[in-house]
Design an enzyme around this catalytic site. Structure first.
Site, PDB file in Angstrom:
ATOM      1  N   LYS A  98       4.545  16.677  -3.368  1.00 54.60           N
ATOM      2  CA  LYS A  98       3.546  16.373  -4.168  1.00 54.60           C
ATOM      3  C   LYS A  98       2.316  17.450  -4.888  1.00 54.60           C
ATOM      4  CE  LYS A  98       3.728  11.636  -1.710  1.00 54.60           C
ATOM      5  NZ  LYS A  98       2.421  10.572  -0.738  1.00 54.60           N
TER       6      LYS A  98
ATOM      7  N   LYS B 229       4.420  16.700   8.130  1.00 55.31           N
ATOM      8  CA  LYS B 229       3.191  15.328   8.321  1.00 55.31           C
ATOM      9  C   LYS B 229       3.889  15.740  10.353  1.00 55.31           C
ATOM     10  CE  LYS B 229       2.582  11.497   6.869  1.00 55.31           C
ATOM     11  NZ  LYS B 229       1.419  11.855   5.157  1.00 55.31           N
TER      12      LYS B 229
ATOM     13  N   THR C 278      -5.897   6.647  -2.669  1.00 52.16           N
ATOM     14  CA  THR C 278      -4.597   6.444  -3.089  1.00 52.16           C
ATOM     15  C   THR C 278      -4.804   5.118  -3.493  1.00 52.16           C
ATOM     16  OG1 THR C 278      -3.692   7.903  -1.535  1.00 52.16           O
ATOM     17  CG2 THR C 278      -2.588   6.281  -1.567  1.00 52.16           C
TER      18      THR C 278
ATOM     19  N   GLY D 209       1.701  -5.008   0.564  1.00 51.14           N
ATOM     20  CA  GLY D 209       0.882  -4.336   0.967  1.00 51.14           C
ATOM     21  C   GLY D 209      -0.938  -4.662   0.956  1.00 51.14           C
TER      22      GLY D 209
ATOM     23  N   GLY E 171      -3.447  -3.653   2.475  1.00 53.16           N
ATOM     24  CA  GLY E 171      -4.472  -2.567   3.012  1.00 53.16           C
ATOM     25  C   GLY E 171      -4.845  -2.337   3.063  1.00 53.16           C
TER      26      GLY E 171
ATOM     27  N   GLY F  24      -3.686  -0.542  -1.065  1.00 50.08           N
ATOM     28  CA  GLY F  24      -3.755  -1.611  -1.628  1.00 50.08           C
ATOM     29  C   GLY F  24      -4.270  -2.093  -1.948  1.00 50.08           C
TER      30      GLY F  24
END
Length: 416
Positions: A95, A107, A190, A218, A220, A223
């Site tokens: 990314k 991560k 995002t 999704g 959340g 979404g």
């Protein structure tokens, strides 16, 4: 439904190898990239409020830092493991490279159920995680938020880091509240990026956003931000789901009413503005776009042939398996890959670090303009790389573009 037979890291490495093969990436670079550069693993003891004692497993993966210091998310969930962290660290490496961000991929997280922790226990766990990392600051590793963490957890992380080092350093932690040096626009970044890349893909397909019929998996933070922009631009949300269930309406869901229902009940299930729909049926509904914005491996070899949409935009990390990706490419379905589509959060995290280091903070319009410019460029560079690779998928185009950047950096450093 997630298919457990697909290990998320194995799937990521399959994509890595295929893109490396198509893009002509050297075998030395590929050998180094098949595993992370380093992994920290540790155990966190916690005395709980009820007098019991529990030990939690934590880790942090530094996948590759050839382009720059590693950055990004901290995930807390019951099923979290090192393989997941490795896969996500590889995704972050790609990314950053595809978006021209001078950073490597990282991560980490803790295997825990945040729903079973008191606020005091959660704070202790998060602060202990930072102490275990022994972080070296914004020129080395910058943790951020992910599933199970958010602005409060990042605030605790920043405070713990500053207590350990003895000086203020807002750029040491990403995804903070603005009052602690966070960037405006971070929470919706995002989802905004998913919408912007969908819009670019629709342009290439000769279709407008207006009238576009989308299915969302999704409901959340990601979404909802995507759905807000879709509906505001004249598109229709014809189905949505979350962990509680799904709902569909061929005439379009009333988004405001659905958000109110979720706020009141805690989930999509039971919404009266449509008919119930199961996860197995969701992706096969008649629509133009499918946006999986929840977890990995939900579109696989079994359900991919049943998909009617001609465009899939990956709001989640790894929602389409390698086998399904091949099937969809042969079917003529365009997949905007996660490393491009959901990179909006990564891009704004880059902006957040930049603002923190310079002590100059941008208004929301500036953040949105810069985000649109950078994520659109990432999409275009990926599409061009796919074209130059002889009609490869957009996913492979993105990975090829990124891998060439990482390979060049490793060669210049003398690593390979």
């Amino acid at each position: 439904m997630e298919k457990n037979k697909h290990d998320v890291f194995e799937e990521a490495v399959k994509t890595l190898k295929k893109a490396g093969e198509i893009g002509g990436i050297g075998e030395n670079a590929m050998a180094f990239l098949e595993e992370p550069k380093r992994i920290q693993q540790f155990r966190i003891p916690l005395k709980k409020d009820d007098g019991s004692f529990q030990v939690f497993e934590g880790c942090r993966v530094h996948y590759n830092d050839a382009i720059g210091p590693v950055r990004n998310g901290t995930r807390i969930r019951p099923e979290f493991n090192v393989a997941e962290a490795k896969a996500l660290g590889l995704f972050m490496t790609i990314k950053h490279a595809v978006a021209d961000i001078p950073a490597g991929g990282a991560k980490g997280g803790i295997r825990a159920d945040v729903g079973k922790l008191t606020q005091r226990e959660m704070e202790t766990l998060v602060r202990s995680y930072i102490r275990a990392l022994n972080p070296k600051g914004p020129w080395s590793d910058v943790p951020g938020a992910d599933i199970g963490t958010g602005q409060q957890a990042m605030s605790w992380m920043l405070d713990e880091y500053e207590q350990l080092t003895g000086h203020h350093c807002p750029s040491a932690i990403n995804d903070k509240p603005t009052s602690l040096g966070g960037s405006l626009g971070g929470e919706e970044a995002t989802g905004r990026g998913v919408f912007l890349t969908m819009r670019e893909a629709l342009k290439d397909m000769g279709k407008p956003v207006e009238g576009c019929r989308a299915v969302l998996q999704g409901f959340g933070q990601v979404g909802v931000a995507f759905a807000d922009m879709l509906v505001a631009s004249g598109g229709e949300l014809v189905a949505a789901s979350d962990i509680t269930g799904g709902v569909t309406n061929s005439e379009g869901l009333d988004l405001a009413a659905l958000k109110a229902h979720v706020a009141e009940t805690g989930g999509v299930a039971g919404f009266s503005g449509g008919s119930p729909v199961g996860i197995d049926e969701l992706f096969t509904l008649d629509c133009d776009v499918v946006a999986p914005c929840a977890v990995h491996n939900v579109i696989h070899e079994e359900n991919a042939p049943l998909i009617k949409a001609k465009l899939i935009v990956e709001g989640a990390n790894g929602p389409v398996t390698t086998g399904a990706d091949e099937i969809l490419h042969k079917m003529g379905v365009m997949v905007v890959p996660d490393v491009v589509a959901n990179s909006g959060g990564v891009i704004v995290c880059h902006f957040e670090r930049t603002q923190g280091l310079s002590d100059q903070y941008w208004d929301l319009e500036t953040v949105y303009q810069k985000l649109e410019m950078r994520i659109t460029k990432a999409y275009r560079q990926s599409a061009e790389a796919a074209k130059q690779a002889g009609g490869a998928s957009l996913r492979h185009g993105a990975w090829i573009f990124a891998l060439k950047r990482v390979e060049e950096a490793m060669q210049l450093r003398g690593w390979i």
